[in-house]
Write an enzyme that holds these catalytic residues in place. Sequence first.
Site, PDB file in Angstrom:
ATOM      1  N   ASP A  58      38.703  44.327  43.528  1.00 49.87           N
ATOM      2  CA  ASP A  58      37.608  44.292  42.553  1.00 49.87           C
ATOM      3  C   ASP A  58      36.676  45.492  42.703  1.00 49.87           C
ATOM      4  OD1 ASP A  58      36.136  43.643  44.803  1.00 49.87           O
ATOM      5  OD2 ASP A  58      35.750  41.579  44.215  1.00 49.87           O
ATOM      6  N   ARG A  63      34.906  50.662  40.154  1.00 53.85           N
ATOM      7  CA  ARG A  63      34.703  52.121  40.122  1.00 53.85           C
ATOM      8  C   ARG A  63      35.634  52.782  39.116  1.00 53.85           C
ATOM      9  NH1 ARG A  63      34.376  50.757  45.589  1.00 53.85           N
ATOM     10  NH2 ARG A  63      36.590  51.241  45.909  1.00 53.85           N
ATOM     11  N   ASP A  76      30.583  39.233  44.880  1.00 57.23           N
ATOM     12  CA  ASP A  76      31.525  39.671  45.900  1.00 57.23           C
ATOM     13  C   ASP A  76      31.067  39.234  47.287  1.00 57.23           C
ATOM     14  OD1 ASP A  76      33.873  41.191  46.679  1.00 57.23           O
ATOM     15  OD2 ASP A  76      32.478  42.634  47.545  1.00 57.23           O
ATOM     16  N   ASP A  80      32.635  36.275  49.795  1.00 56.03           N
ATOM     17  CA  ASP A  80      33.051  36.608  51.163  1.00 56.03           C
ATOM     18  C   ASP A  80      32.419  35.665  52.178  1.00 56.03           C
ATOM     19  OD1 ASP A  80      34.584  38.713  50.283  1.00 56.03           O
ATOM     20  OD2 ASP A  80      33.052  40.234  50.671  1.00 56.03           O
TER      21      ASP A  80
END
Length: 227
Positions: A58, A63, A76, A80
Amino acid sequence: MAKKERPRPEKLSVYLYIPNIVGYMRVLLNCVAFAVCFSNKPLFSVLYFFSFCCDAVDGWVARRFNQVSTFGAVLDMVTDRVSTACLLVILSQIYRPSLVFLSLLALDIASHWLQMYSTFLAGKSSHKDVKDSTSWLFRLYYGNRIFMCYCCVSCEVLYIILLLIAKNQSENLLNVVVATLTQISPLSFLLALTLFGWSMKQTINVIQMKTAADVCVLYDIEKQQKP
């Protein structure tokens, strides 16, 4: 003459960014994985590790398609932390002393939360901006993607291995680890390799927590000194 109002950005468009969709897939994979974590350990391991690997995907997609977003970064990190926390809680129910895994859970959450908050206080755009840190290990971790990847992968793989090799409930953690290491097998080599990376990651978490706490204290001191 009245000024023209700028069109408000569509909230939905950010939610539908490709990297964010990958993030939703990670959440779904983790939900399925933890649903079968006791009944089907191999399937859990595959789903959990695949979700972990998507963490790198991801970021690359964001980017590549210029779809970097604050929401995506938060999604994200939360994914995690929550996935690792859930796995540590499960391991705490399998191994004794369970305090080992609960302490690792507390350290992981505390260090990352403090780091994010100190980043906000310092006015930095990313929690990975640690160029001004006095710790060479801390700078190496966030400055070298290969080293960071090794440490992060080591942690997750180690936890997966511990889940897979546990035969009974209430296993003694030290006995299981020592017995596996003395077998002289590919598994013992992998366990030793991940143990080193895991130890580096925990050391960095402690440094990260202390460094972030220093930033918070410095902010308070500077605030008090202002007229």
